[in-house]
Write a protein that holds these residues in place. Structure first.
Motif, PDB file in Angstrom:
ATOM      1  N   VAL A  28       0.837  -1.200   0.000  1.00 35.59           N
ATOM      2  CA  VAL A  28       0.000   0.000   0.000  1.00 35.59           C
ATOM      3  C   VAL A  28       0.874   1.253   0.000  1.00 35.59           C
ATOM      4  O   VAL A  28       0.635   2.200  -0.759  1.00 35.59           O
ATOM      5  N   TRP A  29       1.899   1.244   0.835  1.00 37.76           N
ATOM      6  CA  TRP A  29       2.813   2.383   0.868  1.00 37.76           C
ATOM      7  C   TRP A  29       3.566   2.547  -0.448  1.00 37.76           C
ATOM      8  O   TRP A  29       3.753   3.662  -0.941  1.00 37.76           O
ATOM      9  N   ARG A  30       3.972   1.432  -1.019  1.00 35.54           N
ATOM     10  CA  ARG A  30       4.723   1.499  -2.277  1.00 35.54           C
ATOM     11  C   ARG A  30       3.857   1.963  -3.439  1.00 35.54           C
ATOM     12  O   ARG A  30       4.278   2.779  -4.256  1.00 35.54           O
ATOM     13  N   GLY A  31       2.608   1.441  -3.495  1.00 33.32           N
ATOM     14  CA  GLY A  31       1.803   1.644  -4.690  1.00 33.32           C
ATOM     15  C   GLY A  31       0.817   2.787  -4.676  1.00 33.32           C
ATOM     16  O   GLY A  31       0.494   3.344  -5.740  1.00 33.32           O
ATOM     17  N   LEU A  32       0.317   3.175  -3.492  1.00 33.87           N
ATOM     18  CA  LEU A  32      -0.730   4.202  -3.455  1.00 33.87           C
ATOM     19  C   LEU A  32      -0.210   5.599  -3.157  1.00 33.87           C
ATOM     20  O   LEU A  32      -0.965   6.573  -3.261  1.00 33.87           O
ATOM     21  N   ARG A  33       1.059   5.712  -2.837  1.00 38.21           N
ATOM     22  CA  ARG A  33       1.631   7.034  -2.575  1.00 38.21           C
ATOM     23  C   ARG A  33       2.227   7.666  -3.829  1.00 38.21           C
ATOM     24  O   ARG A  33       2.648   8.824  -3.804  1.00 38.21           O
ATOM     25  N   ASN A 275      -8.948   6.694   3.878  1.00 40.57           N
ATOM     26  CA  ASN A 275      -8.028   6.485   4.994  1.00 40.57           C
ATOM     27  C   ASN A 275      -7.709   4.994   5.134  1.00 40.57           C
ATOM     28  O   ASN A 275      -8.607   4.150   5.007  1.00 40.57           O
ATOM     29  N   ILE A 276      -6.438   4.684   5.389  1.00 44.19           N
ATOM     30  CA  ILE A 276      -6.004   3.308   5.617  1.00 44.19           C
ATOM     31  C   ILE A 276      -5.252   3.301   6.944  1.00 44.19           C
ATOM     32  O   ILE A 276      -4.027   3.425   6.994  1.00 44.19           O
ATOM     33  N   PRO A 277      -5.994   3.156   8.056  1.00 47.64           N
ATOM     34  CA  PRO A 277      -5.403   3.320   9.392  1.00 47.64           C
ATOM     35  C   PRO A 277      -4.203   2.431   9.677  1.00 47.64           C
ATOM     36  O   PRO A 277      -3.203   2.902  10.234  1.00 47.64           O
ATOM     37  N   ALA A 278      -4.274   1.154   9.326  1.00 44.09           N
ATOM     38  CA  ALA A 278      -3.176   0.246   9.653  1.00 44.09           C
ATOM     39  C   ALA A 278      -1.876   0.663   8.981  1.00 44.09           C
ATOM     40  O   ALA A 278      -0.784   0.380   9.481  1.00 44.09           O
ATOM     41  N   ALA A 279      -1.991   1.334   7.843  1.00 38.24           N
ATOM     42  CA  ALA A 279      -0.810   1.806   7.126  1.00 38.24           C
ATOM     43  C   ALA A 279      -0.476   3.262   7.459  1.00 38.24           C
ATOM     44  O   ALA A 279       0.495   3.816   6.930  1.00 38.24           O
ATOM     45  N   GLU A 280      -1.312   3.860   8.326  1.00 37.40           N
ATOM     46  CA  GLU A 280      -1.148   5.277   8.688  1.00 37.40           C
ATOM     47  C   GLU A 280      -1.033   6.135   7.435  1.00 37.40           C
ATOM     48  O   GLU A 280      -0.128   6.952   7.281  1.00 37.40           O
ATOM     49  N   LEU A 281      -1.994   5.936   6.556  1.00 33.98           N
ATOM     50  CA  LEU A 281      -1.949   6.583   5.245  1.00 33.98           C
ATOM     51  C   LEU A 281      -3.319   7.128   4.860  1.00 33.98           C
ATOM     52  O   LEU A 281      -4.343   6.485   5.098  1.00 33.98           O
ATOM     53  N   SER A 282      -3.324   8.314   4.277  1.00 31.44           N
ATOM     54  CA  SER A 282      -4.518   8.906   3.686  1.00 31.44           C
ATOM     55  C   SER A 282      -4.230   9.191   2.223  1.00 31.44           C
ATOM     56  O   SER A 282      -3.151   9.686   1.879  1.00 31.44           O
ATOM     57  N   VAL A 283      -5.202   8.869   1.367  1.00 28.54           N
ATOM     58  CA  VAL A 283      -4.999   9.013  -0.073  1.00 28.54           C
ATOM     59  C   VAL A 283      -6.162   9.799  -0.670  1.00 28.54           C
ATOM     60  O   VAL A 283      -7.329   9.493  -0.408  1.00 28.54           O
ATOM     61  N   GLN A 284      -5.835  10.801  -1.469  1.00 35.88           N
ATOM     62  CA  GLN A 284      -6.843  11.592  -2.174  1.00 35.88           C
ATOM     63  C   GLN A 284      -6.909  11.121  -3.629  1.00 35.88           C
ATOM     64  O   GLN A 284      -5.892  11.108  -4.329  1.00 35.88           O
ATOM     65  N   PHE A 285      -8.097  10.702  -4.070  1.00 37.13           N
ATOM     66  CA  PHE A 285      -8.303  10.277  -5.454  1.00 37.13           C
ATOM     67  C   PHE A 285      -9.113  11.331  -6.195  1.00 37.13           C
ATOM     68  O   PHE A 285     -10.115  11.837  -5.680  1.00 37.13           O
ATOM     69  N   GLY A 286      -8.684  11.628  -7.401  1.00 37.73           N
ATOM     70  CA  GLY A 286      -9.453  12.506  -8.262  1.00 37.73           C
ATOM     71  C   GLY A 286     -10.378  11.697  -9.154  1.00 37.73           C
ATOM     72  O   GLY A 286     -10.176  10.487  -9.345  1.00 37.73           O
ATOM     73  N   THR A 287     -11.390  12.334  -9.705  1.00 43.12           N
ATOM     74  CA  THR A 287     -12.279  11.661 -10.647  1.00 43.12           C
ATOM     75  C   THR A 287     -11.483  11.145 -11.838  1.00 43.12           C
ATOM     76  O   THR A 287     -10.623  11.859 -12.370  1.00 43.12           O
ATOM     77  N   PHE A 288     -11.735   9.913 -12.221  1.00 38.91           N
ATOM     78  CA  PHE A 288     -11.072   9.219 -13.324  1.00 38.91           C
ATOM     79  C   PHE A 288      -9.648   8.741 -12.990  1.00 38.91           C
ATOM     80  O   PHE A 288      -8.994   8.124 -13.828  1.00 38.91           O
ATOM     81  N   GLU A 289      -9.178   9.023 -11.780  1.00 42.14           N
ATOM     82  CA  GLU A 289      -7.868   8.507 -11.401  1.00 42.14           C
ATOM     83  C   GLU A 289      -7.968   6.997 -11.185  1.00 42.14           C
ATOM     84  O   GLU A 289      -8.978   6.494 -10.692  1.00 42.14           O
ATOM     85  N   THR A 290      -6.931   6.274 -11.546  1.00 46.47           N
ATOM     86  CA  THR A 290      -7.000   4.811 -11.505  1.00 46.47           C
ATOM     87  C   THR A 290      -5.947   4.199 -10.589  1.00 46.47           C
ATOM     88  O   THR A 290      -4.917   4.812 -10.295  1.00 46.47           O
ATOM     89  N   ILE A 291      -6.261   2.970 -10.161  1.00 46.38           N
ATOM     90  CA  ILE A 291      -5.293   2.102  -9.498  1.00 46.38           C
ATOM     91  C   ILE A 291      -5.070   0.917 -10.433  1.00 46.38           C
ATOM     92  O   ILE A 291      -6.000   0.185 -10.759  1.00 46.38           O
ATOM     93  N   HIS A 292      -3.844   0.734 -10.866  1.00 42.44           N
ATOM     94  CA  HIS A 292      -3.503  -0.383 -11.753  1.00 42.44           C
ATOM     95  C   HIS A 292      -3.312  -1.623 -10.882  1.00 42.44           C
ATOM     96  O   HIS A 292      -2.389  -1.691 -10.070  1.00 42.44           O
ATOM     97  N   THR A 293      -4.201  -2.613 -11.019  1.00 36.50           N
ATOM     98  CA  THR A 293      -4.184  -3.774 -10.136  1.00 36.50           C
ATOM     99  C   THR A 293      -3.551  -5.022 -10.742  1.00 36.50           C
ATOM    100  O   THR A 293      -3.050  -5.877 -10.019  1.00 36.50           O
ATOM    101  N   GLU A 294      -3.606  -5.159 -12.061  1.00 34.69           N
ATOM    102  CA  GLU A 294      -3.055  -6.371 -12.666  1.00 34.69           C
ATOM    103  C   GLU A 294      -2.749  -6.151 -14.142  1.00 34.69           C
ATOM    104  O   GLU A 294      -3.476  -5.439 -14.834  1.00 34.69           O
TER     105      GLU A 294
END
Length: 334
Positions: A28-33, A275-294
């Motif tokens: 999560v830290w590597r990919g969502l930041r 918010n991802i509490p266990a990772a102590e991380l907050s992520v802001q997503f914009g409209t149409f922004e993507t997460i590449h999963t596979e």
């Protein structure tokens, strides 16, 4: 067959350590930041994800599983024969990413008819899937010796004990296509380092074909693949206490011709904060922004040959379906 009992027969060092929670946090830290955002494919395969994937393999749009099964059904004995060793010598089948081993039984059945002793080592991150695999193979082929291993073969490549016989390593299901070319080479090189002269690899690869067929295979009409993709967010909610609203993400499939790969993404349908509490991380997503999963790389004869050669293997024989949509390639240790 009781999975716990079977695993207790092995030394602890033969099982790769699995600290899934920490691994999830690291990814999560590597990919969502960063941008573009991404998550690694193994995160899709928790218990729910594995169940959904098994459903995907039965869908009419998803041709790889039934095509590969057809090749195995037709050529199983030829594959075992080509893998070498005499009838009197034992054969050890090692399978990376075995899952429930739904297709592997075809090859194991042929192996038991052609070899005096057959050992099967299925390796997977999911103990539930391995439990099902051992139950299935144990009932179908009671003479096969089962040695399941719960491990992440990407982060902790399996270490094989010395074996007086032939080892046939199997990596089927086109799983090698889920990794970038450099990652795929590393996986196969690590595997190659555990094999010796006379051993072989059976590799399943999905071949390049028309775009429409490829996209349909990953974006089925019933939405099963979409549920599989979205499950990665459900998993982060369950295991890391995240607050992803899965209704605000949609499944998106692209054919990247330049990279020769199908891409699965999760696209944000609005501006949102997660918010991802266990990772102590907050992520802001914009409209149409993507997460590449596979990604699922598709091969040509040339790229397949180059991959195997770079990993230290030499192609011995290839079996395909009539349309040449899929290939099972036997490669020997160079």
């Amino acid at each position: 067959m009781n999975m716990t009992t079977e695993l207790q027969t092995f030394e602890v060092k033969s099982l790769a350590p699995l600290d899934t929670r920490e691994a999830l946090i690291d990814e999560v830290w590597r990919g969502l930041r960063k941008r573009p955002r991404s998550l690694v494919p193994w995160m899709l395969y928790d218990s729910d994800g594995s169940t959904l994937f098994e459903c995907i393999t039965t869908l009419p749009e998803y041709y790889p599983t039934r095509t590969e099964r057809g090749i195995l059904a037709k050529y199983a004995e030829a594959i075992i024969t080509a893998a070498g060793s005499e009838h009197s010598q034992p054969l050890r089948l090692l399978e990376l990413g075995a899952g429930t081993a739904a297709k592997t039984g075809i090859l194991l059945k042929a192996a038991t008819s052609l070899r005096s002793e057959v050992i099967y080592i299925p390796i997977d991150v999911s103990s539930d899937a391995l439990d099902e695999a051992c139950d299935s193979i144990g009932c179908l082929l009671p003479d096969v010796q089962l040695q399941p291993m719960v491990a992440n073969y990407v982060t902790h490549p399996p270490k094989l004990e010395r074996f007086h016989g032939t080892t046939l390593a199997m990596y089927i299901g086109s799983s090698i296509g889920n990794f970038s070319p450099s990652e795929a080479r590393a996986i196969l090189r690590n595997l190659r380092s555990e094999l010796r002269a006379g051993d072989a690899l059976l590799l399943g690869t999905d071949m390049v074909k028309d775009e429409a067929t490829l996209v349909r295979a990953y974006d089925d009409a019933d939405g099963v693949t979409a549920a599989f993709n979205l499950n990665i967010l459900h998993r982060l909610n369950r295991e890391l206490g995240a607050n992803f609203d899965t209704g605000c993400f949609r499944h998106l499939v692209r054919w990247n011709r330049g990279e020769s790969r199908i891409e699965m993404h999760l696209e944000s349908t609005c501006d949102q904060h997660v918010n991802i509490p266990a990772a102590e991380l907050s992520v802001q997503f914009g409209t149409f922004e993507t997460i590449h999963t596979e990604s699922s790389y598709k091969f040509t004869g040339k790229t397949l040959s180059a991959l195997l050669h770079d990993a230290g293997f030499a192609i011995e024989q290839t079996w395909t379906d009539p349309r040449q949509w899929y290939a099972l390639t036997l490669a020997s240790v160079r």
